[in-house]
Design a protein around this motif. Sequence first.
Motif, PDB file in Angstrom:
ATOM      1  N   ARG A  87       0.839  -1.206   0.000  1.00 53.58           N
ATOM      2  CA  ARG A  87       0.000   0.000   0.000  1.00 53.58           C
ATOM      3  C   ARG A  87       0.872   1.254   0.000  1.00 53.58           C
ATOM      4  NH1 ARG A  87      -3.031  -1.090   4.332  1.00 53.58           N
ATOM      5  NH2 ARG A  87      -1.539  -0.071   5.685  1.00 53.58           N
ATOM      6  N   ASP A  88       1.942   1.246   0.820  1.00 54.26           N
ATOM      7  CA  ASP A  88       2.849   2.389   0.884  1.00 54.26           C
ATOM      8  C   ASP A  88       3.565   2.603  -0.441  1.00 54.26           C
ATOM      9  OD1 ASP A  88       2.089   2.675   3.514  1.00 54.26           O
ATOM     10  OD2 ASP A  88       3.939   1.806   4.344  1.00 54.26           O
ATOM     11  N   LEU A  89       3.964   1.503  -1.092  1.00 57.31           N
ATOM     12  CA  LEU A  89       4.633   1.621  -2.391  1.00 57.31           C
ATOM     13  C   LEU A  89       3.685   2.159  -3.455  1.00 57.31           C
ATOM     14  CD1 LEU A  89       6.776  -1.629  -2.464  1.00 57.31           C
ATOM     15  CD2 LEU A  89       7.617   0.718  -2.359  1.00 57.31           C
ATOM     16  N   ARG A  90       2.435   1.699  -3.437  1.00 57.57           N
ATOM     17  CA  ARG A  90       1.462   2.221  -4.399  1.00 57.57           C
ATOM     18  C   ARG A  90       1.237   3.715  -4.185  1.00 57.57           C
ATOM     19  NH1 ARG A  90      -1.753  -2.510  -3.230  1.00 57.57           N
ATOM     20  NH2 ARG A  90      -3.102  -1.129  -2.054  1.00 57.57           N
ATOM     21  N   ALA A  91       1.166   4.136  -2.918  1.00 58.60           N
ATOM     22  CA  ALA A  91       0.975   5.555  -2.622  1.00 58.60           C
ATOM     23  C   ALA A  91       2.181   6.366  -3.083  1.00 58.60           C
ATOM     24  CB  ALA A  91       0.738   5.756  -1.122  1.00 58.60           C
ATOM     25  N   ALA A  92       3.375   5.868  -2.841  1.00 60.36           N
ATOM     26  CA  ALA A  92       4.587   6.576  -3.270  1.00 60.36           C
ATOM     27  C   ALA A  92       4.645   6.645  -4.790  1.00 60.36           C
ATOM     28  CB  ALA A  92       5.831   5.876  -2.716  1.00 60.36           C
ATOM     29  N   ASN A  93       4.281   5.570  -5.449  1.00 58.23           N
ATOM     30  CA  ASN A  93       4.276   5.547  -6.912  1.00 58.23           C
ATOM     31  C   ASN A  93       3.266   6.543  -7.463  1.00 58.23           C
ATOM     32  OD1 ASN A  93       5.062   4.693  -9.439  1.00 58.23           O
ATOM     33  ND2 ASN A  93       3.700   2.930  -9.466  1.00 58.23           N
ATOM     34  N   SER A  94       2.112   6.604  -6.828  1.00 57.22           N
ATOM     35  CA  SER A  94       1.083   7.553  -7.241  1.00 57.22           C
ATOM     36  C   SER A  94       1.583   8.989  -7.075  1.00 57.22           C
ATOM     37  CB  SER A  94      -0.182   7.327  -6.424  1.00 57.22           C
ATOM     38  OG  SER A  94      -1.171   8.250  -6.783  1.00 57.22           O
ATOM     39  N   ASP A  95       2.260   9.257  -5.962  1.00 56.38           N
ATOM     40  CA  ASP A  95       2.826  10.594  -5.727  1.00 56.38           C
ATOM     41  C   ASP A  95       3.842  10.949  -6.803  1.00 56.38           C
ATOM     42  OD1 ASP A  95       1.287  10.864  -3.460  1.00 56.38           O
ATOM     43  OD2 ASP A  95       2.932  10.446  -2.059  1.00 56.38           O
ATOM     44  N   LEU A  96       4.696   9.987  -7.158  1.00 57.62           N
ATOM     45  CA  LEU A  96       5.707  10.249  -8.184  1.00 57.62           C
ATOM     46  C   LEU A  96       5.058  10.531  -9.540  1.00 57.62           C
ATOM     47  CD1 LEU A  96       8.421   7.585  -7.304  1.00 57.62           C
ATOM     48  CD2 LEU A  96       8.603  10.073  -7.072  1.00 57.62           C
ATOM     49  N   ARG A  97       4.010   9.759  -9.875  1.00 55.55           N
ATOM     50  CA  ARG A  97       3.309  10.006 -11.135  1.00 55.55           C
ATOM     51  C   ARG A  97       2.664  11.387 -11.141  1.00 55.55           C
ATOM     52  NH1 ARG A  97      -0.239   5.386 -11.096  1.00 55.55           N
ATOM     53  NH2 ARG A  97       1.204   3.747 -10.617  1.00 55.55           N
ATOM     54  N   ALA A  98       2.098  11.779  -9.994  1.00 52.78           N
ATOM     55  CA  ALA A  98       1.458  13.093  -9.907  1.00 52.78           C
ATOM     56  C   ALA A  98       2.503  14.202 -10.078  1.00 52.78           C
ATOM     57  CB  ALA A  98       0.752  13.242  -8.567  1.00 52.78           C
ATOM     58  N   ARG A  99       3.678  14.024  -9.474  1.00 50.99           N
ATOM     59  CA  ARG A  99       4.747  15.031  -9.639  1.00 50.99           C
ATOM     60  C   ARG A  99       5.235  15.104 -11.081  1.00 50.99           C
ATOM     61  NH1 ARG A  99       8.379  13.246  -4.643  1.00 50.99           N
ATOM     62  NH2 ARG A  99       6.781  13.454  -3.082  1.00 50.99           N
ATOM     63  N   ASP A 100       5.380  13.931 -11.707  1.00 51.93           N
ATOM     64  CA  ASP A 100       5.821  13.903 -13.099  1.00 51.93           C
ATOM     65  C   ASP A 100       4.793  14.585 -13.996  1.00 51.93           C
ATOM     66  OD1 ASP A 100       8.170  12.606 -12.536  1.00 51.93           O
ATOM     67  OD2 ASP A 100       7.469  10.616 -13.165  1.00 51.93           O
ATOM     68  N   GLY A 101       3.509  14.344 -13.724  1.00 48.11           N
ATOM     69  CA  GLY A 101       2.451  14.981 -14.501  1.00 48.11           C
ATOM     70  C   GLY A 101       2.453  16.484 -14.320  1.00 48.11           C
ATOM     71  N   ALA A 102       2.650  16.932 -13.080  1.00 45.56           N
ATOM     72  CA  ALA A 102       2.682  18.379 -12.809  1.00 45.56           C
ATOM     73  C   ALA A 102       3.893  19.016 -13.487  1.00 45.56           C
ATOM     74  CB  ALA A 102       2.717  18.630 -11.305  1.00 45.56           C
ATOM     75  N   ARG A 103       5.022  18.329 -13.473  1.00 45.11           N
ATOM     76  CA  ARG A 103       6.236  18.850 -14.110  1.00 45.11           C
ATOM     77  C   ARG A 103       6.054  18.918 -15.627  1.00 45.11           C
ATOM     78  NH1 ARG A 103      10.755  15.051 -13.792  1.00 45.11           N
ATOM     79  NH2 ARG A 103       9.885  14.754 -11.741  1.00 45.11           N
ATOM     80  N   ASP A 104       5.420  17.908 -16.202  1.00 42.80           N
ATOM     81  CA  ASP A 104       5.176  17.891 -17.653  1.00 42.80           C
ATOM     82  C   ASP A 104       4.251  19.035 -18.054  1.00 42.80           C
ATOM     83  OD1 ASP A 104       6.785  15.693 -17.959  1.00 42.80           O
ATOM     84  OD2 ASP A 104       5.126  14.246 -18.063  1.00 42.80           O
ATOM     85  N   ARG A 105       3.219  19.320 -17.226  1.00 42.25           N
ATOM     86  CA  ARG A 105       2.292  20.396 -17.527  1.00 42.25           C
ATOM     87  C   ARG A 105       2.972  21.755 -17.398  1.00 42.25           C
ATOM     88  NH1 ARG A 105      -1.051  16.837 -14.807  1.00 42.25           N
ATOM     89  NH2 ARG A 105      -0.808  17.908 -12.840  1.00 42.25           N
ATOM     90  N   ALA A 106       3.944  21.870 -16.490  1.00 40.81           N
ATOM     91  CA  ALA A 106       4.643  23.149 -16.271  1.00 40.81           C
ATOM     92  C   ALA A 106       5.604  23.442 -17.422  1.00 40.81           C
ATOM     93  CB  ALA A 106       5.399  23.129 -14.949  1.00 40.81           C
ATOM     94  N   ASP A 107       6.075  22.394 -18.067  1.00 44.74           N
ATOM     95  CA  ASP A 107       7.044  22.604 -19.151  1.00 44.74           C
ATOM     96  C   ASP A 107       6.352  23.042 -20.379  1.00 44.74           C
ATOM     97  OD1 ASP A 107       9.113  21.798 -17.576  1.00 44.74           O
ATOM     98  OD2 ASP A 107       9.085  19.721 -18.271  1.00 44.74           O
TER      99      ASP A 107
END
Length: 97
Positions: free
Chosen positions: A77-97
Amino acid sequence: MDLTGREREVLSRVRAGQPTKRIASELGVSQQAVKAHIAHLFGKFDAANRAGLVARSVGRDRDATARRMNGLRRANRDLRAANSDLRARDGARDRAD
C-alpha cells in the motif's frame, strides 16, 4: 518464540506423525534425547501432549503468516501511494514545461 534447530527438526517430524523411535533413528540421536526435545516443546507451546503440540504449532505458524502478510500488505500500500505521488509530480512537471 525461539526454537533451536534440533527442536524445529523434532517438531516437523512430530507434526508428520512420526513416532519417537523413528525420529531418533532419522536424527541419529537416542530416544531419550528426542523425548527431552519433545518435553521442551511441550513447555514452549504450553501443550500437554503431541496432539496439542501440533495444534498449537500450526496455530503459531498461521499467526506468523498472517503477521507477515499484513506487513506485506502495508508495504505494498505504501509503495502504491509513493508511486502515485511520483506520477502526480511527473504529470505536474510535464504540464509546467
